[in-house]
Design a protein around this motif. Structure first.
Motif, mmCIF file in Angstrom:
data_model
loop_
_atom_site.group_PDB
_atom_site.id
_atom_site.type_symbol
_atom_site.label_atom_id
_atom_site.label_comp_id
_atom_site.label_asym_id
_atom_site.label_seq_id
_atom_site.Cartn_x
_atom_site.Cartn_y
_atom_site.Cartn_z
ATOM 1 N N GLY A 1 2.343 -18.376 -30.543
ATOM 2 C CA GLY A 1 1.101 -18.287 -31.291
ATOM 3 C C GLY A 1 0.793 -16.852 -31.659
ATOM 4 O O GLY A 1 1.140 -15.913 -30.934
ATOM 5 N N PRO A 2 0.122 -16.637 -32.797
ATOM 6 C CA PRO A 2 -0.157 -15.274 -33.250
ATOM 7 C C PRO A 2 -1.274 -14.623 -32.439
ATOM 8 O O PRO A 2 -2.188 -15.285 -31.957
ATOM 9 N N ALA B 1 8.813 -23.777 -32.947
ATOM 10 C CA ALA B 1 7.770 -22.792 -32.666
ATOM 11 C C ALA B 1 7.229 -23.023 -31.267
ATOM 12 O O ALA B 1 7.114 -24.167 -30.815
ATOM 13 N N VAL B 2 6.886 -21.934 -30.578
ATOM 14 C CA VAL B 2 6.296 -21.995 -29.248
ATOM 15 C C VAL B 2 4.794 -21.790 -29.380
ATOM 16 O O VAL B 2 4.338 -20.924 -30.140
ATOM 17 N N ASP B 3 3.999 -22.577 -28.654
ATOM 18 C CA ASP B 3 2.545 -22.426 -28.718
ATOM 19 C C ASP B 3 2.058 -21.516 -27.584
ATOM 20 O O ASP B 3 2.850 -21.084 -26.726
ATOM 21 N N TRP C 1 7.450 -26.842 -30.122
ATOM 22 C CA TRP C 1 7.222 -27.837 -31.165
ATOM 23 C C TRP C 1 8.432 -27.815 -32.094
ATOM 24 O O TRP C 1 8.811 -26.756 -32.598
ATOM 25 N N VAL C 2 9.042 -28.973 -32.320
ATOM 26 C CA VAL C 2 10.248 -29.073 -33.144
ATOM 27 C C VAL C 2 10.057 -30.166 -34.187
ATOM 28 O O VAL C 2 9.643 -31.287 -33.858
ATOM 29 N N SER C 3 10.389 -29.850 -35.438
ATOM 30 C CA SER C 3 10.279 -30.855 -36.502
ATOM 31 C C SER C 3 11.564 -31.665 -36.595
ATOM 32 O O SER C 3 12.664 -31.156 -36.352
ATOM 33 N N GLY C 4 11.425 -32.948 -36.955
ATOM 34 C CA GLY C 4 12.567 -33.819 -37.196
ATOM 35 C C GLY C 4 12.647 -34.137 -38.678
ATOM 36 O O GLY C 4 11.974 -35.046 -39.163
ATOM 37 N N ASN C 5 13.494 -33.398 -39.389
ATOM 38 C CA ASN C 5 13.587 -33.584 -40.834
ATOM 39 C C ASN C 5 14.119 -34.960 -41.199
ATOM 40 O O ASN C 5 13.772 -35.513 -42.251
ATOM 41 N N GLY C 6 14.930 -35.539 -40.313
ATOM 42 C CA GLY C 6 15.567 -36.810 -40.636
ATOM 43 C C GLY C 6 14.727 -38.031 -40.361
ATOM 44 O O GLY C 6 15.060 -39.126 -40.845
#
Length: 678
Positions: free
Chosen positions: A674-675, A460-462, A468-473
């Protein structure tokens, strides 16, 4: 201060129903076409005479005053004719209000008769019915009843203001079209889309819709107006004064007094079929399935500027779950009212087994990540096909080559996002990196190493243009500057097998924690993922199921949020009020949390506190295992039924999109940092 839960129709609107020169229909501009609209006001099969019927053109823009086009009074048989000049603007939304005054014999002791004020001027009574004309061809005879009123209240719930219905394009026009998916204004019956599969008897929505109509009938013909208004009143808001406003309040706060409202509806059994028991919340969930032979494992959703929904598709469609399916080779595009866009679904451009990755860039192009999903037993080797992204023009023309856009480190792409400059970002789940495509030019794509991330998934871009990137591992989130420079790594705060990421208008990030799901990329297999899904017995939220809030400076809240229907969180989105919505890959429910703007939450609420009912959230039997969740310019919440509730590995895909009608604050699309309100 931002409007909270939508501002309801006030006395200023209904005062327009009064007779007199100051309330006469406004002169029509030269060149408008003269026409008339016949109609009838009814409650069930009972005609309602003596109603003040007014036709309005909705205001063009937020807060714009509606125009009165015509007035009439219904005859004893309920019929009326409105003579008016049709607006030249083809986008104009027209709607009708039928003010029945106070039901006969129901005026409180000492009150002026028939809704009159102390000065004798008409103020509008508690029984007000509505119907929308915009969004569909006008019927030969317009029916205005409780069903059409519920359709207006839900579909147009986010477009009411002090002076009436108004809103910007395209949200208002799209909302009017969705109203016709609920009620047929030519017959007053349930609309064809709601009455037939994948809705109809397959879910409880049709019965719920009829029960809501019964609820209004309890006031219109049953006289229980005061009880309806007391039950419909949302905490911190004024008590509604008519049936339309009561229905809008219920749409905005569907978990409020749900059982009491059901009991009241049962007193006036006008419409059938109806619910046999009280729901946990009065959300109205519609299923869309296009042509019925195209959706198989929809992964995620992205909206273009017109509110059309682009949808990634895991598998090639197959009706029999026991027959192996290979990777999907189409991208879907649905109109705002849930129909296939012209020429859709679209093919080519390297599409194969798309996953969670889809976005629309600043130029209106749709981008899809080719993850390589396929069912057990498919003979295709996905390895050569899981290293690309595909790009499509607004009309569905493939803009990427036959093998897709490759390079830049793309390996098993998942989450995707675009910023205002047109840069497209790809989370490379199988490459432990991120791909940056500057200004949408795939020939300039480059790999951004992210050694702090394992199995990058959500993106997601702010508002500042950071990714912003999640690390599932490895239970982490990475923040990258707009040019791809790593800024910080976030851990803690309850991050546990994180999936989706969404940012709000203030730069905060919201991360869904599945708790248990290892995404099947890199050295994690589909068997590992399936084994984790198998631990879902339906008995309650799974370990670690939560949402983490991270501040703009990268500091996570000390504890994650765990209530409001968080069962197995996946998709997350933030609406135009900065309220947070979360999908679940289990549990058949949606969670709604108070965001960082407390003015949009019930009085006394804290950030992260559930607005949806604790424990149950907003449940629906139309939901299965949901991944993507996004919000459109009309305030509809769209979810992807990605897998069946009991998946079969040869073809586990679900076959529908599910839309919670009018549930959220509208969002400007495409989403690029962002919305924002439309």
């Amino acid at each position: 201060m931002r409007r909270r839960h939508g501002v309801l129709l006030t006395a200023a609107l209904l005062a327009q129903l009064a007779a007199g020169p100051s309330h006469a229909a406004a002169p029509a501009p030269a060149g408008w076409e003269s026409t008339d609209q016949c109609g009838v006001v009814r409650s069930g099969d009972t005609p309602l005479g003596g109603a003040e019927v007014t036709l309005y053109q909705a205001g063009d823009g937020e807060g714009a005053a509606p125009r009165v086009l015509a007035r009439a009074r219904s005859a004893e048989d309920g019929r009326f004719t409105l003579d008016y000049r049709r607006p030249h603007d083809p986008r104009a939304v027209l709607y009708v209000l039928a003010d029945l005054g106070r039901p006969a014999g129901r005026a409180p002791q000492g009150a002026p008769p028939d809704g009159a004020g102390p000065d004798g001027a008409r103020r509008g009574g508690p029984a007000v019915l509505a119907a929308v004309l915009g969004g569909a061809a006008a019927p030969p005879e317009l029916v205005v009843n409780e069903r059409t009123t519920v359709a207006v209240a839900y579909a147009l719930s986010r477009f009411t203001g002090p002076d009436g219905v108004s809103g910007p394009h395209p949200g208002l026009q799209n909302a009017a079209a969705v109203a016709h998916n609920l009620a047929d204004t030519g017959t007053g019956d349930v609309a064809a889309l709601l009455a037939a599969p994948p809705n109809g008897a397959l879910t409880s929505t049709m019965a719920e819709f009829n029960t809501l109509a019964d609820l209004l009938a309890a006031c219109v013909t049953g006289g229980a107006c005061d009880r309806l208004f007391d039950l419909a009143r949302s905490p911190g808001h004024d008590r509604p004064r008519d049936t339309l406003r009561a229905a809008v309040d219920i749409a905005h706060d569907p978990g409020n007094n749900a059982a009491g409202l059901f009991d009241l509806a049962a007193t006036t059994p006008t419409y059938r079929p109806a619910l046999p028991a009280a729901p946990d919340a009065w959300t109205v969930a519609l299923r869309y399935d296009g042509n019925g032979r195209e959706l198989d494992g929809p992964g995620n959703i992205a909206f273009d500027a017109d509110g059309n929904a682009w949808v990634s598709n895991n598998y090639r469609y197959g009706a029999d779950p026991a027959v192996p399916v290979c990777g999907g080779r189409t991208v879907l595009k649905f109109t705002p009212a849930g129909r296939d866009a012209p020429g859709a679904p679209y093919r080519g451009g390297g599409l194969y087994g798309a996953g969670f990755g889809i976005t629309v860039d600043a130029r209106g192009s749709a981008w899809v990540g080719n993850f390589g999903f396929q069912g057990d037993g498919c003979p295709v080797d996905p390895a050569p096909l899981e290293r690309s992204v595909s790009r499509f023009a607004a009309d569905g023309t493939a803009l990427s080559p036959r093998e897709g856009w490759r390079g830049g480190g793309i390996v098993q792409p998942q989450g995707m996002a675009a910023d205002r400059a047109g840069t497209v970002w790809v989370a490379d789940c199988g490459g432990d990196s991120v791909t940056r495509i500057p200004e949408g030019d795939a020939t300039r794509a480059r790999e951004v190493p992210t050694p702090a991330l394992s199995k990058p998934f959500g993106a997601a871009v702010d508002p500042a243009g950071r990714l912003w990137v999640s690390g599932n591992g490895n239970d982490s989130v990475q923040v990258l500057a707009a040019d791809g420079t790593p800024e910080r790594t976030v851990t803690g705060g309850g991050l546990r097998r994180p999936l989706a990421v969404a940012t709000d208008s203030r730069g905060y990030a919201w991360v869904s924690n599945s708790g248990i799901l290892p995404v099947p990329c890199g050295n994690t297999t589909a068997d590992d993922f399936a084994a984790a899904v198998g631990t879902d017995t339906g008995s309650g939220p799974l370990p670690g199921a939560s949402v983490t809030l991270i501040g703009p400076d990268g500091t996570p809240a000390p504890e994650p949020f765990t209530d409001g229907g968080l069962f197995l969180p996946w998709g997350v989105a933030v609406d135009g009020d900065d309220t947070v919505w979360v999908a679940n890959f289990g549990g058949h429910r949606v969670a709604r949390l108070c965001g960082t703007d407390l003015t949009a939450c019930p009085p006394g609420f804290r950030t992260g506190q559930p607005i949806s009912p604790p424990g149950t959230g907003y449940p629906s039997d139309g939901l299965e295992r949901n991944t993507g969740l996004q919000i459109d310019p009309s305030g509809n919440v769209w979810l992807a039924n990605n897998w069946r509730t009991v998946p079969v590995r040869t073809n586990p895909g679900g076959h529908e999109l599910v839309v919670l009608v009018g549930a959220a604050a509208p969002v400007r699309t495409p989403l690029q940092g962002g919305p924002a309100r439309p």
